[in-house]
Design a protein around this motif. Structure first.
Motif, PDB file in Angstrom:
ATOM      1  N   GLY A 242      32.786  48.687  38.575  1.00 24.22           N
ATOM      2  CA  GLY A 242      32.544  49.306  37.280  1.00 24.22           C
ATOM      3  C   GLY A 242      33.071  49.884  36.525  1.00 24.22           C
ATOM      4  N   VAL A 243      33.078  51.150  36.889  1.00 28.34           N
ATOM      5  CA  VAL A 243      33.834  52.307  36.683  1.00 28.34           C
ATOM      6  C   VAL A 243      35.262  51.990  36.374  1.00 28.34           C
ATOM      7  CG1 VAL A 243      33.770  54.894  36.995  1.00 28.34           C
ATOM      8  CG2 VAL A 243      32.503  53.562  37.277  1.00 28.34           C
ATOM      9  N   LEU A 244      36.274  51.158  37.476  1.00 28.61           N
ATOM     10  CA  LEU A 244      36.691  51.489  36.976  1.00 28.61           C
ATOM     11  C   LEU A 244      37.356  50.356  36.083  1.00 28.61           C
ATOM     12  CD1 LEU A 244      38.172  51.086  40.419  1.00 28.61           C
ATOM     13  CD2 LEU A 244      38.167  53.462  39.384  1.00 28.61           C
ATOM     14  N   LEU A 245      36.323  49.193  35.617  1.00 33.42           N
ATOM     15  CA  LEU A 245      36.922  48.595  34.780  1.00 33.42           C
ATOM     16  C   LEU A 245      36.821  48.824  33.721  1.00 33.42           C
ATOM     17  CD1 LEU A 245      36.138  44.804  36.611  1.00 33.42           C
ATOM     18  CD2 LEU A 245      38.403  45.643  36.281  1.00 33.42           C
ATOM     19  N   ALA A 246      35.466  49.509  33.642  1.00 39.68           N
ATOM     20  CA  ALA A 246      34.948  49.716  32.005  1.00 39.68           C
ATOM     21  C   ALA A 246      36.396  50.748  31.896  1.00 39.68           C
ATOM     22  CB  ALA A 246      34.102  50.783  32.274  1.00 39.68           C
ATOM     23  N   GLY A 247      36.822  52.257  32.357  1.00 38.81           N
ATOM     24  CA  GLY A 247      37.993  53.371  32.315  1.00 38.81           C
ATOM     25  C   GLY A 247      39.513  51.813  31.913  1.00 38.81           C
ATOM     26  N   ARG A 248      39.316  51.510  31.994  1.00 42.37           N
ATOM     27  CA  ARG A 248      40.724  50.698  32.749  1.00 42.37           C
ATOM     28  C   ARG A 248      40.498  49.889  30.758  1.00 42.37           C
ATOM     29  NH1 ARG A 248      43.203  45.468  35.200  1.00 42.37           N
ATOM     30  NH2 ARG A 248      45.535  45.506  34.093  1.00 42.37           N
ATOM     31  N   LEU A 249      39.301  49.115  30.519  1.00 41.76           N
ATOM     32  CA  LEU A 249      39.052  48.194  29.261  1.00 41.76           C
ATOM     33  C   LEU A 249      38.744  49.019  28.124  1.00 41.76           C
ATOM     34  CD1 LEU A 249      37.915  45.230  31.128  1.00 41.76           C
ATOM     35  CD2 LEU A 249      40.154  46.022  30.351  1.00 41.76           C
ATOM     36  N   ALA A 250      38.352  50.608  28.947  1.00 38.09           N
ATOM     37  CA  ALA A 250      37.404  51.888  27.741  1.00 38.09           C
ATOM     38  C   ALA A 250      36.425  50.993  26.859  1.00 38.09           C
ATOM     39  CB  ALA A 250      38.290  51.998  26.615  1.00 38.09           C
ATOM     40  N   ILE A 251      35.976  49.462  27.830  1.00 38.83           N
ATOM     41  CA  ILE A 251      34.992  48.727  27.009  1.00 38.83           C
ATOM     42  C   ILE A 251      32.674  48.645  28.371  1.00 38.83           C
ATOM     43  CG2 ILE A 251      35.413  48.307  25.263  1.00 38.83           C
ATOM     44  CD1 ILE A 251      35.633  45.239  26.331  1.00 38.83           C
ATOM     45  N   GLY A 252      32.380  48.351  27.931  1.00 41.57           N
ATOM     46  CA  GLY A 252      31.594  48.261  29.093  1.00 41.57           C
ATOM     47  C   GLY A 252      31.009  46.556  28.378  1.00 41.57           C
ATOM     48  N   ARG A 253      30.979  45.628  29.696  1.00 42.82           N
ATOM     49  CA  ARG A 253      30.311  44.434  28.880  1.00 42.82           C
ATOM     50  C   ARG A 253      29.486  43.423  30.248  1.00 42.82           C
ATOM     51  NH1 ARG A 253      36.331  42.046  27.458  1.00 42.82           N
ATOM     52  NH2 ARG A 253      35.772  40.918  30.182  1.00 42.82           N
ATOM     53  N   HIS A 254      28.901  42.421  29.249  1.00 42.73           N
ATOM     54  CA  HIS A 254      28.249  41.917  30.490  1.00 42.73           C
ATOM     55  C   HIS A 254      28.825  40.732  31.390  1.00 42.73           C
ATOM     56  CE1 HIS A 254      28.749  39.348  27.606  1.00 42.73           C
ATOM     57  NE2 HIS A 254      28.721  38.224  27.945  1.00 42.73           N
ATOM     58  N   ASP A 255      29.774  40.656  30.947  1.00 45.25           N
ATOM     59  CA  ASP A 255      30.878  40.322  32.647  1.00 45.25           C
ATOM     60  C   ASP A 255      32.119  40.562  33.516  1.00 45.25           C
ATOM     61  OD1 ASP A 255      32.002  39.370  29.993  1.00 45.25           O
ATOM     62  OD2 ASP A 255      32.860  38.026  29.321  1.00 45.25           O
ATOM     63  N   LEU A 256      31.838  41.417  32.714  1.00 44.94           N
ATOM     64  CA  LEU A 256      33.283  42.374  33.387  1.00 44.94           C
ATOM     65  C   LEU A 256      32.369  41.883  35.615  1.00 44.94           C
ATOM     66  CD1 LEU A 256      33.658  45.698  32.601  1.00 44.94           C
ATOM     67  CD2 LEU A 256      34.613  43.401  32.205  1.00 44.94           C
ATOM     68  N   GLY A 257      33.673  41.311  35.868  1.00 44.36           N
ATOM     69  CA  GLY A 257      33.364  41.164  37.369  1.00 44.36           C
ATOM     70  C   GLY A 257      32.583  40.289  37.703  1.00 44.36           C
ATOM     71  N   GLU A 258      32.164  39.331  36.595  1.00 44.07           N
ATOM     72  CA  GLU A 258      31.448  38.494  37.121  1.00 44.07           C
ATOM     73  C   GLU A 258      32.318  37.000  37.790  1.00 44.07           C
ATOM     74  OE1 GLU A 258      29.770  35.684  33.621  1.00 44.07           O
ATOM     75  OE2 GLU A 258      27.944  36.616  33.750  1.00 44.07           O
ATOM     76  N   ASN A 259      33.055  36.647  37.914  1.00 52.56           N
ATOM     77  CA  ASN A 259      33.390  35.638  38.349  1.00 52.56           C
ATOM     78  C   ASN A 259      34.866  36.272  39.643  1.00 52.56           C
ATOM     79  OD1 ASN A 259      32.992  34.064  35.880  1.00 52.56           O
ATOM     80  ND2 ASN A 259      34.911  34.340  34.857  1.00 52.56           N
ATOM     81  N   ASP A 260      34.298  37.538  39.670  1.00 52.33           N
ATOM     82  CA  ASP A 260      35.346  38.121  41.458  1.00 52.33           C
ATOM     83  C   ASP A 260      34.816  38.053  42.388  1.00 52.33           C
ATOM     84  OD1 ASP A 260      37.182  38.642  39.434  1.00 52.33           O
ATOM     85  OD2 ASP A 260      36.383  40.699  38.834  1.00 52.33           O
ATOM     86  N   LEU A 261      33.392  37.381  42.727  1.00 50.28           N
ATOM     87  CA  LEU A 261      32.413  37.639  43.916  1.00 50.28           C
ATOM     88  C   LEU A 261      33.942  36.647  45.092  1.00 50.28           C
ATOM     89  CD1 LEU A 261      30.546  37.750  45.289  1.00 50.28           C
ATOM     90  CD2 LEU A 261      29.293  36.073  45.013  1.00 50.28           C
ATOM     91  N   LEU A 262      34.037  34.972  44.826  1.00 49.91           N
ATOM     92  CA  LEU A 262      34.873  34.313  45.472  1.00 49.91           C
ATOM     93  C   LEU A 262      36.002  34.938  46.080  1.00 49.91           C
ATOM     94  CD1 LEU A 262      33.877  30.826  44.502  1.00 49.91           C
ATOM     95  CD2 LEU A 262      33.079  32.153  46.072  1.00 49.91           C
ATOM     96  N   THR A 263      36.977  35.606  44.992  1.00 49.99           N
ATOM     97  CA  THR A 263      37.809  36.381  45.249  1.00 49.99           C
ATOM     98  C   THR A 263      37.799  37.460  45.936  1.00 49.99           C
ATOM     99  OG1 THR A 263      38.823  36.035  42.874  1.00 49.99           O
ATOM    100  CG2 THR A 263      39.679  37.639  44.073  1.00 49.99           C
ATOM    101  N   VAL A 264      36.358  37.871  46.051  1.00 47.03           N
ATOM    102  CA  VAL A 264      36.025  39.537  46.920  1.00 47.03           C
ATOM    103  C   VAL A 264      36.015  38.664  48.275  1.00 47.03           C
ATOM    104  CG1 VAL A 264      34.589  41.134  47.713  1.00 47.03           C
ATOM    105  CG2 VAL A 264      35.169  40.669  45.150  1.00 47.03           C
ATOM    106  N   ILE A 265      35.053  37.536  48.565  1.00 49.17           N
ATOM    107  CA  ILE A 265      35.276  37.348  49.345  1.00 49.17           C
ATOM    108  C   ILE A 265      36.797  36.711  50.050  1.00 49.17           C
ATOM    109  CG2 ILE A 265      33.478  35.696  51.522  1.00 49.17           C
ATOM    110  CD1 ILE A 265      31.543  35.656  49.219  1.00 49.17           C
ATOM    111  N   ALA A 266      36.858  36.149  49.802  1.00 45.92           N
ATOM    112  CA  ALA A 266      38.512  35.490  50.047  1.00 45.92           C
ATOM    113  C   ALA A 266      39.086  36.188  51.024  1.00 45.92           C
ATOM    114  CB  ALA A 266      39.208  34.800  48.784  1.00 45.92           C
ATOM    115  N   ALA A 267      39.086  37.379  49.483  1.00 49.09           N
ATOM    116  CA  ALA A 267      40.142  38.792  50.152  1.00 49.09           C
ATOM    117  C   ALA A 267      39.365  39.159  51.843  1.00 49.09           C
ATOM    118  CB  ALA A 267      40.163  39.883  48.623  1.00 49.09           C
TER     119      ALA A 267
END
Length: 337
Positions: A242-267
């Motif tokens: 979350g810190v890395l995504l916030a740093g890359r996008l320069a924002i904090g957002r309520h839906d950051l990473g929300e769709n990444d769960l299945l991608t992470v488990i697959a990886a």
């Protein structure tokens, strides 16, 4: 009698460790063969679209970085025969906490507070799982909703900008020469995870607990503490993503990473970590994250519609996981008294 029981438990535990290290000589290389194969296919079919250009490869690396960081943490959770479904909402809440704290106290305390949020979430997940004896699948499914609700209430669904150049440069938007800071942080997390799994006693205990909890406990391991610590590691990794995504996008957002769960488990699973505990690969998890980012990038360059991308990505994931689990071997988790 007690000595005999302890000796028997120790023997089972040694067999579990041995099986874990020797399990499936082919399986441990599948992820790397898949990576090379997919890279070669995209390189040939998308040569004219610049797939192998330095800028596109760096873009793949930036896309893979948060997934890889989360995958390293998830590998430890799965290795202990637990799972953390709350990582997506943890990413979002951590990015918002970072945005708030950075504005008031600077980049260092912003990152520290965000990671602290992950540690607290992991501790809560672990305590409920271990002390209340609820499966981590259900516990983290519940905390996923709770954390997601908290994140949405923090700023009324509005993004929170981060106006701190040092934070953005250090945690996402900056680079060291031609190499993005995201890639550098991913390499740091990989080294730490690989060292912990293969060179620390704790890593061996995580594998032993996931392989056969009863035998590990009989051999004197504090399996409750080990399971809790694995869930804490998973949440801390998610909060750092979350810190890395916030740093890359320069924002904090309520839906950051929300769709990444299945991608992470697959990886993680493609990388050779067992969904049932007792076997894990940090290198495989990072490679799996690169595969997922490469698939996403290549399918976009091929001009596929979003629906077709989802179908193609799903088919490739199923084939890769099927291959990675194909090698016949005795599961270490089946070694029961």
């Amino acid at each position: 009698m007690r000595f005999h029981a302890l000796a028997s438990a120790g023997a089972r535990l040694r067999r579990a460790w041995t099986n874990q290290s020797e399990d499936g000589g082919f399986r441990q290389y599948v992820v790397y063969l898949a990576f090379v194969s997919i890279l070669a296919v995209f390189a040939l079919t998308l040569w004219d679209d610049g797939f192998l250009s330095w800028s596109n490869l760096l873009n793949i690396g930036r896309q893979a970085a948060p997934i890889a960081v989360m995958a390293v943490g998830m590998a430890f959770a799965l290795a202990s025969a637990e799972i953390d479904l709350s990582i997506g909402s943890t990413v979002a809440l951590s990015s918002l906490v970072a945005a708030v704290v950075v504005g008031d106290y600077g980049f260092f305390f912003g990152a520290l507070a965000a990671v602290g949020v992950g540690a607290v979430i992991g501790l809560v997940n672990g305590l409920i799982t271990v002390k209340v004896r609820i499966p981590s699948f259900l516990v983290t499914l519940g905390t996923l909703g709770i954390i997601s609700g908290i994140a949405r209430n923090m700023n009324n669904l509005q993004s929170m900008p981060i106006r701190n150049d040092a934070f953005s440069a250090l945690f996402g938007a900056g680079s060291l020469g031609p190499i993005s800071s995201l890639v550098i942080w991913t390499a740091v997390v990989f080294v730490l995870g690989h060292f912990a799994l293969h060179h620390l006693r704790w890593g061996r205990h995580v594998l032993a607990t996931g392989a056969n909890r009863a035998s590990a406990k009989a051999a004197g391991l504090n399996t409750d503490r080990i399971r809790m610590s694995a869930l804490v590691v998973s949440s801390v990794a998610a909060s750092f993503a979350g810190v890395l995504l916030a740093g890359r996008l320069a924002i904090g957002r309520h839906d950051l990473g929300e769709n990444d769960l299945l991608t992470v488990i697959a990886a993680v699973v493609i990388g050779g970590t067992s969904l049932f505990g007792g076997r894990a690969s940090v290198a495989g998890a990072v490679t799996g994250a690169l595969i997922m980012a490469m698939l996403n990038n290549g399918l976009i360059l091929m001009g596929l519609e979003v629906a077709d991308q989802l179908i193609a990505r799903g088919l490739i994931i199923i084939m890769a996981v099927a291959l990675s689990m194909r090698t016949p071997s005795e599961s270490v988790g089946d070694d029961v008294p």
